[in-house]
Write a protein that holds these residues in place. Sequence first.
Motif, PDB file in Angstrom:
ATOM      1  N   GLY A  56       1.202  -1.219   0.139  1.00  0.00           N
ATOM      2  CA  GLY A  56      -0.176  -0.325   0.050  1.00  0.00           C
ATOM      3  C   GLY A  56       1.044   1.413  -0.246  1.00  0.00           C
ATOM      4  N   LEU A  57       0.090   2.348  -1.011  1.00  0.00           N
ATOM      5  CA  LEU A  57       1.222   3.808  -0.516  1.00  0.00           C
ATOM      6  C   LEU A  57       0.394   5.118  -0.472  1.00  0.00           C
ATOM      7  CD1 LEU A  57       2.780   3.028  -4.375  1.00  0.00           C
ATOM      8  CD2 LEU A  57       4.248   2.982  -1.965  1.00  0.00           C
ATOM      9  N   HIS A  58       0.508   5.777   1.683  1.00  0.00           N
ATOM     10  CA  HIS A  58      -0.638   6.509   1.347  1.00  0.00           C
ATOM     11  C   HIS A  58       0.119   7.505   1.408  1.00  0.00           C
ATOM     12  CE1 HIS A  58      -3.149   2.782   2.303  1.00  0.00           C
ATOM     13  NE2 HIS A  58      -1.808   1.862   2.649  1.00  0.00           N
TER      14      HIS A  58
ATOM     15  N   PHE B 126      -1.693   9.886  -3.521  1.00  0.00           N
ATOM     16  CA  PHE B 126      -1.945   8.860  -3.858  1.00  0.00           C
ATOM     17  C   PHE B 126      -2.500   8.050  -2.742  1.00  0.00           C
ATOM     18  CE2 PHE B 126       1.388   9.644  -6.550  1.00  0.00           C
ATOM     19  CZ  PHE B 126       0.712   8.946  -7.451  1.00  0.00           C
ATOM     20  N   ASP B 127      -3.384   7.518  -2.182  1.00  0.00           N
ATOM     21  CA  ASP B 127      -3.765   6.625  -0.905  1.00  0.00           C
ATOM     22  C   ASP B 127      -4.220   5.244  -1.658  1.00  0.00           C
ATOM     23  OD1 ASP B 127      -4.371   5.818   1.602  1.00  0.00           O
ATOM     24  OD2 ASP B 127      -6.330   6.667   1.587  1.00  0.00           O
ATOM     25  N   VAL B 128      -3.525   4.046  -1.781  1.00  0.00           N
ATOM     26  CA  VAL B 128      -4.052   3.106  -2.749  1.00  0.00           C
ATOM     27  C   VAL B 128      -3.528   1.689  -2.265  1.00  0.00           C
ATOM     28  CG1 VAL B 128      -1.796   3.357  -4.002  1.00  0.00           C
ATOM     29  CG2 VAL B 128      -3.074   2.087  -5.199  1.00  0.00           C
ATOM     30  N   SER B 129      -4.210   0.829  -2.305  1.00  0.00           N
ATOM     31  CA  SER B 129      -2.902  -0.483  -2.098  1.00  0.00           C
ATOM     32  C   SER B 129      -3.693  -1.465  -3.327  1.00  0.00           C
ATOM     33  CB  SER B 129      -3.864  -1.084  -0.912  1.00  0.00           C
ATOM     34  OG  SER B 129      -3.688  -2.250  -0.473  1.00  0.00           O
ATOM     35  N   GLY B 130      -2.708  -2.287  -3.828  1.00  0.00           N
ATOM     36  CA  GLY B 130      -2.581  -3.858  -4.234  1.00  0.00           C
ATOM     37  C   GLY B 130      -1.735  -4.777  -5.044  1.00  0.00           C
TER      38      GLY B 130
END
Length: 875
Positions: free
Chosen positions: A342-344, A354-358
Amino acid sequence: MTAVPATAADPVGFRAWPRWVRWSAYGGVVVVLLLVAALVAGVLVVRYSYPETDGEIVVRGLESEVTVLRDASGIPQIYAGNSHDLFYAQGFVQAQDRFFEMDVRRHTTAGRLSELFGESTLDVDKTIRTMGWRRVAEQEVSRLTPETQSYLDAFSEGVNAYIRDHTPSEMSLEYTLLARTGLDYQVEDWTAVDSLAWLKAMAWDLRGNMAEEVERGLLSGARTRADIATLFPPYPYRRHRPIVDQGAVVDGVFEQDATGGGTRKPSRPPLGAAAQRALERVDATLDAMPRMLGGADGGSEVDGIGSNAWVVDGDHTTTGKPILANDPHMGVSVPGVWYQMGLHCTRLTKECPFDVSGFTFAGFPGVVIGHNQQIAWGFTNLGPDVVDLYLEKVTGKTALYDGRRRPMGMRDEVIEVLGRDEPFRFTVRSTRHGPLLSDVDRQLSTVGANAPAGARPPARGNGYAVAMSWTALTPGTSADAVFGFDRATSWQRFREAARDLQVPSQNLVYADRAGNIGYQAPGRIPIRKSGNTGDYPARGWLPADDWTGQYVPFAALPSVLNPADGFVATANQAVTDPDYPYYLGDSWAYGYRSQRVVDLLQTKPKLSVADMSRVQLDTRNGFAPTFVQYLLRIFLPSQYLAGGQRLLQGWDFRQDMQSAAAAYYNAVWRKTLDLTFHDELKEATWPDGGGRWFEVMRRLLAQPDSPWWDDVRTDGVIEGRDDILSEAMGQARDELVRLQARRAVDWTWGHQHRLDLQNQTVGQSRSRLVRALFNRNGYQVGGGGEIVDATSWNAAGDDYRVTAAPSMRMVVSLDDLDASRWVNLTGASGHAFDEHYVDQTDLWVQGRTLAWPFGRRQVEAATEDTLTLVPESAG
């Protein structure tokens, strides 16, 4: 692996190894690892390269502190105050877990494997250098947005911060082993080009119908056009719906509520025997290429490289909001293809959105598939026709085109080769259609000497060369698309990002928290002057066989928002109905998986996250009901032979791990394909047993006296369908007695259908001890080829071993993102014996998933390790 004799020129017998082993096994260096293994198998040495995941690390180049939270599975969630630090930390953390994998990948994509592995990988390097993957990636950097360039640079800074503070042996056990062999290796700095070049590897494995183009060419020398058509049946639109079954192109724009269509021109005619010989050599050269997206099979496309992805709107879910599922099917290996993270941004701003996870790839920044705070997306391979092979009439430094000799492009390449005093030098030649693949091997320098090539072909002389046109060899902007997806918050912005996803073309499935679901087909798909011309190799001297230089307009590509039936389902099937006016390709999966998904999505009025996971695990064989009815009609003359047949009575056609019927069925399927086709087809075109062969056999079974049933090796005897089926059932019975047990009821599908996770470098050593250090083999699994639980196997191979599988599974709940689920095929770590090396594999095999926390509070609640990266100035 069977030992091979050594010679003075090849002291370890390496050149006799199978190609899929040779490309990645480090040549003569690795085989001495048996002597080294005893020195490195101790716990202290094994743990020497494990990453530091708790406490503080002072690093140069950060602007502020970054927090890295890892859960019980070692999956990192990164929190940073600005985009630079976010991607810097991503590079650092990926290097902690997977640097050796990243380093091998960049050597592969640069055509530099031979620097590490010697002569054994020289053919691979020559092929990649001929195509020029890294050269294209170098040109792409300047075409990307300034933001994307800054993210790539920040990621590289983070990787290099890790490299700078670690010796090779501190980075990975593999480096320790290599050092014991005397290899003097200095790790180079990471660059943005190293990341971008991996997109070419993705595109190579997902390149569409090139293997079928070669296969048709190989068949055309000995088979009639009708025979070839039998082996490449049309897509069954009446039984299996395409992805988009509505809409039309109006004034150059795809409108989902419009009706109408267009027509396409016919394909080129088949080629003759000499062109077949040329393509056979090219096919052999390409087969030596490594499979980039996991696994150890050669470069030709095989059944199994695909994916499932679907999305259901809130009217059809228990949550009232969309649910999206995705499980890409790729080759199997350890470490696995994907890396979870995850990148937050600690505060969302224009500078840090960016507030993304995967899931992403080790060595590539951003998140490729997953969700952010507002949207979720998944991929399946669209499989467009983006590659054409061209026969070229070459004389000296010129190639014939439009009645004139045209100068070819020339460039010199130099490959450093371990063990050679001097580097290997060669010249890459290119025509207007692309590089000459026939120059990669000395045997291919004069091919196609007698190739029939239409009316009044040019004088053959020394023969025709073979060039390749491929959209991935034109610089593009696909990296922009990844970051565009990561920060998109609406359907409009998602589509804007999709415009940049040029290669590889993917089916994009979308959902958002506002309740919308959608589908978009992106990609750079060429328009050919002669319409649909991608089935057979083209004549390079004829302008009529050229591409126009234009691509299908993005606005005209199929796109649907909120379809009336409430879902979108993609599983590599046909994208549109036959009336769509542009030629996208026709080498689709034949819809057995996709139609099963559609049927399952319609079995309940409301679907939950758990329901979606159950769909991903469905093992029903969609062709079995057709095949079994013929098998049950066969009279078998003994109780012994009939023992397997009885298992099929009342079978539910599910290929679960414990199923005895599935074990027998697949053995009969394999033997039937063998007895039907191996006598008349060359080995390069033997059936792999995938979805295309379901459709071939569906038609053939209805023709009991078809000439295909006759075994041409039996003089004076003409076999029919029932003769072949009877023999196949007998051979299958005998095989399963040898493999498992005499009693049919004791058989299980999982016993013969096993998943082996092999390290694609040192894991290919002939040393049993070294293989045991790095490989994790013997997982019994259910499923099969062209089944929703797509654990594919190759019916033309020697066993039932899994060749491709769901590389990850994810289900995203747009109502509550913290209720989403995910699982990886292996684990977060690339370090052998690290607790996260394969800690998710048992869950994957059992059909289970992990909780996927997203909100900061939920992530912190699941945290087991906290690492703080501190700027050097603050240290």
